[in-house]
Design an enzyme around this catalytic site. Structure first.
Site, mmCIF file in Angstrom:
data_model
loop_
_atom_site.group_PDB
_atom_site.id
_atom_site.type_symbol
_atom_site.label_atom_id
_atom_site.label_comp_id
_atom_site.label_asym_id
_atom_site.label_seq_id
_atom_site.Cartn_x
_atom_site.Cartn_y
_atom_site.Cartn_z
ATOM 1 C CB THR A 151 -1.023 5.713 6.589
ATOM 2 O OG1 THR A 151 -0.063 6.366 7.439
ATOM 3 C CG2 THR A 151 -1.058 6.427 5.260
ATOM 4 C CE1 TYR A 165 4.760 -4.008 11.446
ATOM 5 C CE2 TYR A 165 3.548 -2.784 13.120
ATOM 6 C CZ TYR A 165 4.109 -2.858 11.866
ATOM 7 O OH TYR A 165 4.037 -1.775 11.019
ATOM 8 C CG PHE A 198 -1.517 1.280 1.621
ATOM 9 C CD1 PHE A 198 -2.207 2.069 0.711
ATOM 10 C CD2 PHE A 198 -1.381 1.732 2.930
ATOM 11 C CE1 PHE A 198 -2.747 3.299 1.092
ATOM 12 C CE2 PHE A 198 -1.918 2.942 3.326
ATOM 13 C CZ PHE A 198 -2.594 3.726 2.404
#
Length: 329
Positions: free
Chosen positions: A177, A147, A13
């Site tokens: 985002t 993560y 993305f």
């Protein structure tokens, strides 16, 4: 001679939007992605462009690029809860081994390296809003730790190379985002809510909906990253939109935007899901002269228009029967 930039995670993305920006700025762009979570359709419009080339490669393995490089942007990593909970080892590897490989490449090419860190380094924050000086509140062994800790280690290694070797490095801490090219099935708040609305399903909120998020439109995010890369600032910089909203209120905004009448249903809150997420962007304003320009109403309409163009088959494919094991960011 055109300046040359390597962008890892190029088919994702955010990576694909960065490819567009650097092509527009006149760079020769080398995109790299192993396509575990990326999709070639995000960059297929660039294939005919003479200033773009694509390498199908996993940066956790040795990275070779012929010719010179001026800049490297490391955006290769699963970034959604569904992805990094499904492939935790690969997530840890790309943040550690992948970063190490790219730091070595930057040294060899005498290139400046920008790494994509995340607001997840703050964990479930005890400080609000989050400033770059805050060290975070992270569960290292929780499901999200693969993560969070990959990104924290990535920052540490990058700063070590900067201090010990004098390597030119930049660190962007990215807050939520959104925009075109997001995957509807990646488990994050916006695509999840929009996918449910488009399929006529109830909107699912985890917890009581009082937790907050701050959403930044992709064009604003890319502008901030671009300015940071070209700046002379080496410490981490938050890039995000400080306008905060509760998940419950955001769900109502989605219903109003889509014109649907589905109800909101509630499920238990996943482990370590952050209750507050809001960037302090004072540093970005001061150092980069940056702040977001696109309001949530405008950005959400652009994103919804993108998702509306998906085929019924794509919408059905994006459906997940149970999100209960996954946090939403």
């Amino acid at each position: 001679m055109k300046k040359r930039v390597l962008i890892t995670g190029a088919a994702g993305f955010l990576g694909s939007h960065l490819c567009d920006r650097f092509i527009k700025e006149g760079y020769h762009v080398i995109g790299m992605d192993n396509l575990i979570t990326g999709d070639l359709k995000n960059i297929e419009h660039l294939f005919p462009h003479e200033g773009f080339e694509f390498h199908h490669h996993d940066v956790s393995k040795y990275v070779h690029v012929s010719g010179g490089l001026d800049y490297i942007l490391h955006f290769a990593s699963p970034a959604s809860p569904i992805d990094y909970l499904k492939i935790p080892i690969q997530t840890l590897k790309v943040g550690s081994l992948g970063t190490h490989n790219l730091l070595g490449l930057a040294m060899a090419k005498k290139a400046r390296l920008l790494i994509a860190s995340t607001s997840e380094v703050y964990g479930d924050p005890l400080v609000h809003p989050q400033t770059e000086e805050y060290y975070g509140n992270v569960n290292t062994i929780g499901p999200r730790g693969v993560y969070d800790e990959a990104k924290r280690f990535q920052e540490s290694m990058t700063m070590a190379y900067h201090r010990y070797h004098g390597l030119e490095t930049r660190i962007v801490r990215i807050f939520n985002t959104y925009g075109p090219r997001m995957r509807l099935n990646d488990g994050r708040v916006i695509p999840a809510f929009m996918g449910q609305a488009l399929r006529g399903e109830d909107i699912t909120i985890f917890g009581d909906g009082s937790q907050t998020r701050s959403f930044c439109y992709v064009d604003d995010q890319v502008e901030g990253i671009y300015r940071l890369l070209l700046s002379d600032y080496s410490d981490p910089v938050n890039i995000g939109n400080p306008h905060e909203i509760s998940i419950k209120d955001f769900a109502q905004e989605i219903i109003d935007l889509t014109g649907t009448d589905q109800k909101v249903v509630y499920q238990s809150l996943p482990q370590d899901d952050p209750m507050q997420r809001q960037p302090d962007i004072s540093r970005a304003r001061e150092v980069l002269g940056w702040e977001p320009k696109v309001g949530r109403k405008e950005g959400m309409k652009l994103t919804y228009d993108y998702f509306k163009q998906l085929s019924p088959e794509e919408l059905k494919k994006s459906e997940h029967k149970d999100f209960s094991e996954h946090s939403r960011r």
